[in-house]
Design a protein around this motif. Structure first.
Motif, PDB file in Angstrom:
ATOM      1  N   PHE A  21       0.837  -1.203   0.000  1.00 55.70           N
ATOM      2  CA  PHE A  21       0.000   0.000   0.000  1.00 55.70           C
ATOM      3  C   PHE A  21       0.869   1.249   0.000  1.00 55.70           C
ATOM      4  CE2 PHE A  21      -2.372  -3.375   2.073  1.00 55.70           C
ATOM      5  CZ  PHE A  21      -3.573  -3.344   1.386  1.00 55.70           C
ATOM      6  N   PHE A  22       0.586   2.154  -0.912  1.00 56.88           N
ATOM      7  CA  PHE A  22       1.333   3.397  -1.006  1.00 56.88           C
ATOM      8  C   PHE A  22       1.029   4.306   0.174  1.00 56.88           C
ATOM      9  CE2 PHE A  22       1.651   7.846  -2.430  1.00 56.88           C
ATOM     10  CZ  PHE A  22       2.996   7.889  -2.787  1.00 56.88           C
ATOM     11  N   ASN A  23      -0.216   4.310   0.613  1.00 53.59           N
ATOM     12  CA  ASN A  23      -0.645   5.137   1.740  1.00 53.59           C
ATOM     13  C   ASN A  23      -0.268   4.445   3.046  1.00 53.59           C
ATOM     14  OD1 ASN A  23      -2.298   6.283   3.876  1.00 53.59           O
ATOM     15  ND2 ASN A  23      -3.490   7.293   2.278  1.00 53.59           N
ATOM     16  N   SER A  24       0.579   5.092   3.847  1.00 57.21           N
ATOM     17  CA  SER A  24       1.065   4.480   5.084  1.00 57.21           C
ATOM     18  C   SER A  24      -0.070   4.209   6.061  1.00 57.21           C
ATOM     19  CB  SER A  24       2.125   5.363   5.744  1.00 57.21           C
ATOM     20  OG  SER A  24       1.581   6.623   6.112  1.00 57.21           O
ATOM     21  N   MET A  25      -1.067   5.085   6.119  1.00 60.24           N
ATOM     22  CA  MET A  25      -2.171   4.879   7.059  1.00 60.24           C
ATOM     23  C   MET A  25      -2.965   3.631   6.714  1.00 60.24           C
ATOM     24  SD  MET A  25      -3.561   8.712   8.012  1.00 60.24           S
ATOM     25  CE  MET A  25      -3.581   9.359   6.332  1.00 60.24           C
ATOM     26  N   VAL A  26      -3.118   3.363   5.421  1.00 62.54           N
ATOM     27  CA  VAL A  26      -3.808   2.145   4.998  1.00 62.54           C
ATOM     28  C   VAL A  26      -2.997   0.915   5.392  1.00 62.54           C
ATOM     29  CG1 VAL A  26      -4.666   0.822   3.030  1.00 62.54           C
ATOM     30  CG2 VAL A  26      -4.969   3.304   3.090  1.00 62.54           C
ATOM     31  N   SER A  27      -1.683   0.984   5.181  1.00 62.19           N
ATOM     32  CA  SER A  27      -0.829  -0.153   5.528  1.00 62.19           C
ATOM     33  C   SER A  27      -0.832  -0.407   7.027  1.00 62.19           C
ATOM     34  CB  SER A  27       0.600   0.076   5.026  1.00 62.19           C
ATOM     35  OG  SER A  27       1.243   1.114   5.732  1.00 62.19           O
ATOM     36  N   THR A  76      -0.748   0.796  16.008  1.00 68.06           N
ATOM     37  CA  THR A  76      -1.851   1.630  16.490  1.00 68.06           C
ATOM     38  C   THR A  76      -1.356   3.033  16.831  1.00 68.06           C
ATOM     39  OG1 THR A  76      -2.996  -0.314  17.389  1.00 68.06           O
ATOM     40  CG2 THR A  76      -3.673   1.845  18.218  1.00 68.06           C
ATOM     41  N   HIS A  77      -0.204   3.109  17.502  1.00 71.04           N
ATOM     42  CA  HIS A  77       0.394   4.412  17.816  1.00 71.04           C
ATOM     43  C   HIS A  77       0.728   5.180  16.538  1.00 71.04           C
ATOM     44  CE1 HIS A  77       0.462   3.314  21.943  1.00 71.04           C
ATOM     45  NE2 HIS A  77       1.527   2.543  21.901  1.00 71.04           N
ATOM     46  N   GLN A  78       1.299   4.471  15.571  1.00 70.02           N
ATOM     47  CA  GLN A  78       1.717   5.129  14.335  1.00 70.02           C
ATOM     48  C   GLN A  78       0.516   5.631  13.534  1.00 70.02           C
ATOM     49  OE1 GLN A  78       5.743   2.344  13.885  1.00 70.02           O
ATOM     50  NE2 GLN A  78       4.284   2.396  12.215  1.00 70.02           N
ATOM     51  N   LEU A  79      -0.536   4.818  13.493  1.00 64.67           N
ATOM     52  CA  LEU A  79      -1.735   5.230  12.778  1.00 64.67           C
ATOM     53  C   LEU A  79      -2.370   6.447  13.447  1.00 64.67           C
ATOM     54  CD1 LEU A  79      -3.870   4.828  10.592  1.00 64.67           C
ATOM     55  CD2 LEU A  79      -4.995   3.156  12.099  1.00 64.67           C
ATOM     56  N   SER A  80      -2.444   6.446  14.768  1.00 62.23           N
ATOM     57  CA  SER A  80      -3.014   7.582  15.495  1.00 62.23           C
ATOM     58  C   SER A  80      -2.203   8.844  15.247  1.00 62.23           C
ATOM     59  CB  SER A  80      -3.068   7.276  16.993  1.00 62.23           C
ATOM     60  OG  SER A  80      -3.924   6.184  17.255  1.00 62.23           O
ATOM     61  N   LEU A  83      -2.829  10.116  11.676  1.00 60.39           N
ATOM     62  CA  LEU A  83      -4.155  10.712  11.570  1.00 60.39           C
ATOM     63  C   LEU A  83      -4.224  12.092  12.224  1.00 60.39           C
ATOM     64  CD1 LEU A  83      -6.389   7.589  12.328  1.00 60.39           C
ATOM     65  CD2 LEU A  83      -6.224   8.798  10.146  1.00 60.39           C
ATOM     66  N   GLU A  84      -3.498  12.248  13.334  1.00 60.29           N
ATOM     67  CA  GLU A  84      -3.523  13.516  14.064  1.00 60.29           C
ATOM     68  C   GLU A  84      -2.597  14.553  13.441  1.00 60.29           C
ATOM     69  OE1 GLU A  84      -3.188  15.122  18.701  1.00 60.29           O
ATOM     70  OE2 GLU A  84      -2.696  13.038  18.185  1.00 60.29           O
ATOM     71  N   PHE A  85      -1.460  14.085  12.914  1.00 56.89           N
ATOM     72  CA  PHE A  85      -0.474  15.009  12.338  1.00 56.89           C
ATOM     73  C   PHE A  85      -0.054  14.507  10.955  1.00 56.89           C
ATOM     74  CE2 PHE A  85       0.309  14.681  16.984  1.00 56.89           C
ATOM     75  CZ  PHE A  85      -0.186  15.923  17.358  1.00 56.89           C
TER      76      PHE A  85
END
Length: 271
Positions: A21-27, A76-80, A83-85
């Motif tokens: 996945f190119f999008n890190s949040m999706v990965s 979970t920490h990385q996704l949060s 999403l926040e920054f």
């Protein structure tokens, strides 16, 4: 207990997810799903089959479950954070990363006794920490939103997972900080790796299993990424390369060469 997946297998699956996945949040979201599914499989097997002996139970709740659960918390920490920054750049946003780093280091500092217990590979309190029958002696409340039934928890496996998750998240933040900093005025000497990729992979696995970085707490992935960055070499699917190394007649070909080269140098000095 052949249903427990090796750390190498788990890291390989997560690597494939991140590369898909190119999008890190999706990965990160897909990686969280993967970890949750494996944890649920673990839970079902533990409840259904239990453990053949206490040593196996300690190994599972000290190593196997916290490793996987720690990765789940790290993602979970990385996704949060993403999403926040979503648009961290050098300047004002550098303070945001530093604040997060301070939060993580404060948590690790508050539990430095357990961190040290892990780093020194101590075993003196294993029966109290990692046997379910003793979980009533002390229960760590945890810093996450995940919960499991009593048959799948001990007093400290959740704390160990939190520590591993924050250690992985700290590496993520430090990398994020380094990419927001301006380039140094003094150029870094260009170093070109002129041996084979399989030799560099062999070195990476040797460094990981020797515990040479972070008192043995650095992940295999982070070590491989470091070697790739320093040498400018893309190691690709290094888990597949490791299988090729294991199937060779001489599994430690490059390590043997390093040892012989060093011995020759010291022998020349003695002459």
């Amino acid at each position: 207990m052949d249903w427990i997946r090796s750390q190498e297998e788990i890291e390989s699956e997560l690597f494939q997810i991140e590369q898909s996945f190119f999008n890190s949040m999706v990965s990160y979201d897909k990686a969280i799903d993967y970890c949750q599914n494996v944890l649920e499989f673990y839970r079902a097997m533990v409840v259904a089959q239990g453990f053949p002996d206490e040593a196996t139970e300690i190994q599972f709740f000290k190593k196997d479950k916290p490793f996987l659960f720690g990765l789940l918390l790290q993602y979970t920490h990385q996704l949060s954070f993403e999403l926040e920054f979503p648009n961290i750049s050098y300047g004002r946003n550098e303070d945001i990363v530093n604040e997060k780093i301070e939060e993580v280091t404060t948590f690790l500092s508050n539990h430095k006794d357990v961190v040290l217990y892990l780093e020194l590979q101590s075993e003196s309190f294993d029966s109290q920490f990692f046997l379910r029958k003793n979980k009533g002696l002390f229960i760590h409340p945890g810093h996450h939103n995940y919960s499991f039934d009593s048959e799948f928890c001990t007093s400290h496996d959740g704390l160990i997972a939190n520590i591993l998750g924050y250690q992985g998240f700290l590496q993520f933040l430090q990398l994020k900080l380094s990419t927001t900093m301006p380039y140094f005025q003094t150029p870094i000497p260009k170093i070109i790796w002129t041996q084979s990729k399989i030799a560099l992979t062999e070195l990476g696995f040797a460094l990981f299993y020797s515990g040479a970085f972070n008192h043995g707490n650095a992940s295999l992935k982070s070590i491989i990424q470091l070697l790739e960055k320093v040498t400018g070499t893309d190691l690709g699917d290094y888990h597949h390369t490791a299988i090729r190394i294991r199937n060779r007649s001489n599994r430690t070909k490059f390590m043997d060469k390093l040892k012989i080269s060093l011995q020759h140098w010291m022998a020349d000095l003695d002459d």
